[in-house]
Design a protein around this motif. Sequence first.
Motif, PDB file in Angstrom:
ATOM      1  N   UNK A   1     -76.632 -33.778  -2.069  1.00 57.15           N
ATOM      2  CA  UNK A   1     -75.554 -33.626  -3.051  1.00 57.15           C
ATOM      3  C   UNK A   1     -74.731 -32.391  -2.708  1.00 57.15           C
ATOM      4  N   UNK A   2     -73.432 -32.585  -2.610  1.00 56.20           N
ATOM      5  CA  UNK A   2     -72.544 -31.482  -2.263  1.00 56.20           C
ATOM      6  C   UNK A   2     -72.206 -30.695  -3.527  1.00 56.20           C
ATOM      7  N   UNK A   3     -72.339 -29.382  -3.441  1.00 60.91           N
ATOM      8  CA  UNK A   3     -71.994 -28.516  -4.578  1.00 60.91           C
ATOM      9  C   UNK A   3     -71.027 -27.441  -4.125  1.00 60.91           C
ATOM     10  N   UNK A   4     -70.043 -27.165  -4.972  1.00 59.98           N
ATOM     11  CA  UNK A   4     -69.056 -26.131  -4.717  1.00 59.98           C
ATOM     12  C   UNK A   4     -69.104 -25.153  -5.883  1.00 59.98           C
ATOM     13  N   UNK A   5     -69.192 -23.878  -5.583  1.00 51.10           N
ATOM     14  CA  UNK A   5     -69.257 -22.852  -6.620  1.00 51.10           C
ATOM     15  C   UNK A   5     -68.215 -21.781  -6.334  1.00 51.10           C
ATOM     16  N   UNK A   6     -67.262 -21.665  -7.266  1.00 45.87           N
ATOM     17  CA  UNK A   6     -66.212 -20.661  -7.122  1.00 45.87           C
ATOM     18  C   UNK A   6     -66.637 -19.342  -7.767  1.00 45.87           C
ATOM     19  N   UNK A   7     -66.081 -18.259  -7.265  1.00 43.17           N
ATOM     20  CA  UNK A   7     -66.300 -16.936  -7.841  1.00 43.17           C
ATOM     21  C   UNK A   7     -65.110 -16.051  -7.512  1.00 43.17           C
ATOM     22  N   UNK A   8     -65.034 -14.919  -8.191  1.00 44.97           N
ATOM     23  CA  UNK A   8     -63.991 -13.944  -7.873  1.00 44.97           C
ATOM     24  C   UNK A   8     -62.836 -13.900  -8.848  1.00 44.97           C
ATOM     25  N   UNK A   9     -62.825 -14.786  -9.824  1.00 51.61           N
ATOM     26  CA  UNK A   9     -61.748 -14.752 -10.805  1.00 51.61           C
ATOM     27  C   UNK A   9     -61.879 -13.555 -11.730  1.00 51.61           C
ATOM     28  N   UNK A  10     -60.856 -13.355 -12.554  1.00 47.30           N
ATOM     29  CA  UNK A  10     -60.887 -12.244 -13.494  1.00 47.30           C
ATOM     30  C   UNK A  10     -59.522 -11.949 -14.056  1.00 47.30           C
ATOM     31  N   UNK A  11     -59.425 -10.787 -14.679  1.00 46.65           N
ATOM     32  CA  UNK A  11     -58.178 -10.326 -15.295  1.00 46.65           C
ATOM     33  C   UNK A  11     -57.569  -9.257 -14.404  1.00 46.65           C
ATOM     34  N   UNK A  12     -56.289  -9.407 -14.102  1.00 42.52           N
ATOM     35  CA  UNK A  12     -55.609  -8.454 -13.238  1.00 42.52           C
ATOM     36  C   UNK A  12     -54.186  -8.270 -13.739  1.00 42.52           C
ATOM     37  N   UNK A  13     -53.630  -7.104 -13.494  1.00 42.50           N
ATOM     38  CA  UNK A  13     -52.237  -6.860 -13.876  1.00 42.50           C
ATOM     39  C   UNK A  13     -51.290  -7.489 -12.861  1.00 42.50           C
ATOM     40  N   UNK A  14     -50.104  -7.794 -13.324  1.00 37.08           N
ATOM     41  CA  UNK A  14     -49.079  -8.315 -12.423  1.00 37.08           C
ATOM     42  C   UNK A  14     -48.879  -7.363 -11.247  1.00 37.08           C
ATOM     43  N   UNK A  15     -48.768  -7.957 -10.058  1.00 37.18           N
ATOM     44  CA  UNK A  15     -48.638  -7.166  -8.848  1.00 37.18           C
ATOM     45  C   UNK A  15     -49.958  -6.875  -8.167  1.00 37.18           C
ATOM     46  N   UNK A  16     -51.051  -7.168  -8.856  1.00 33.80           N
ATOM     47  CA  UNK A  16     -52.368  -6.910  -8.303  1.00 33.80           C
ATOM     48  C   UNK A  16     -52.851  -8.030  -7.401  1.00 33.80           C
ATOM     49  N   UNK A  17     -54.106  -7.892  -6.962  1.00 36.97           N
ATOM     50  CA  UNK A  17     -54.703  -8.840  -6.025  1.00 36.97           C
ATOM     51  C   UNK A  17     -56.082  -9.279  -6.499  1.00 36.97           C
ATOM     52  N   UNK A  18     -56.450 -10.471  -6.093  1.00 41.13           N
ATOM     53  CA  UNK A  18     -57.797 -10.994  -6.281  1.00 41.13           C
ATOM     54  C   UNK A  18     -58.159 -11.820  -5.062  1.00 41.13           C
ATOM     55  N   UNK A  19     -59.455 -11.905  -4.796  1.00 47.71           N
ATOM     56  CA  UNK A  19     -59.940 -12.774  -3.723  1.00 47.71           C
ATOM     57  C   UNK A  19     -60.948 -13.740  -4.313  1.00 47.71           C
TER      58      UNK A  19
END
Length: 127
Positions: A1-19
Amino acid sequence: QVQLVESGGGLVQAGGSLRLSCAVSGGTFSSYAMAWFRQATGKEREFVAAISWSGVTTHYADSVSGRFTISRDNAKNAVYLQMNSLKPEDTAVYYCAADPKRDKNTIVIVKELYEYWGQGTQVTVSS
């Protein structure tokens, strides 16, 4: 069974970065084309970026081109989305998806053609 798990989201101010990261297990990751989609509240799920299983081909939605970068590490069974210069309109749940049916340099941007999906990770960009 294939499973995909995302991570790294959150709250950031405009102009910021996330991965964002997506870890894939239970299948042959190195032969999957991968993509990121997003869905804002009250809107349809939309394409963001895709990468072929060879890593040679990438494609971006116009709205994120030049700000987001998709990449993959086949040794780690993972795909990433580097998001820079974030805007409030980037606020959404971001989903990772896998397509096992493409050849090594081909991608598709139609969500119905992706077979496996993660549960999503919330990205919120404040103004």
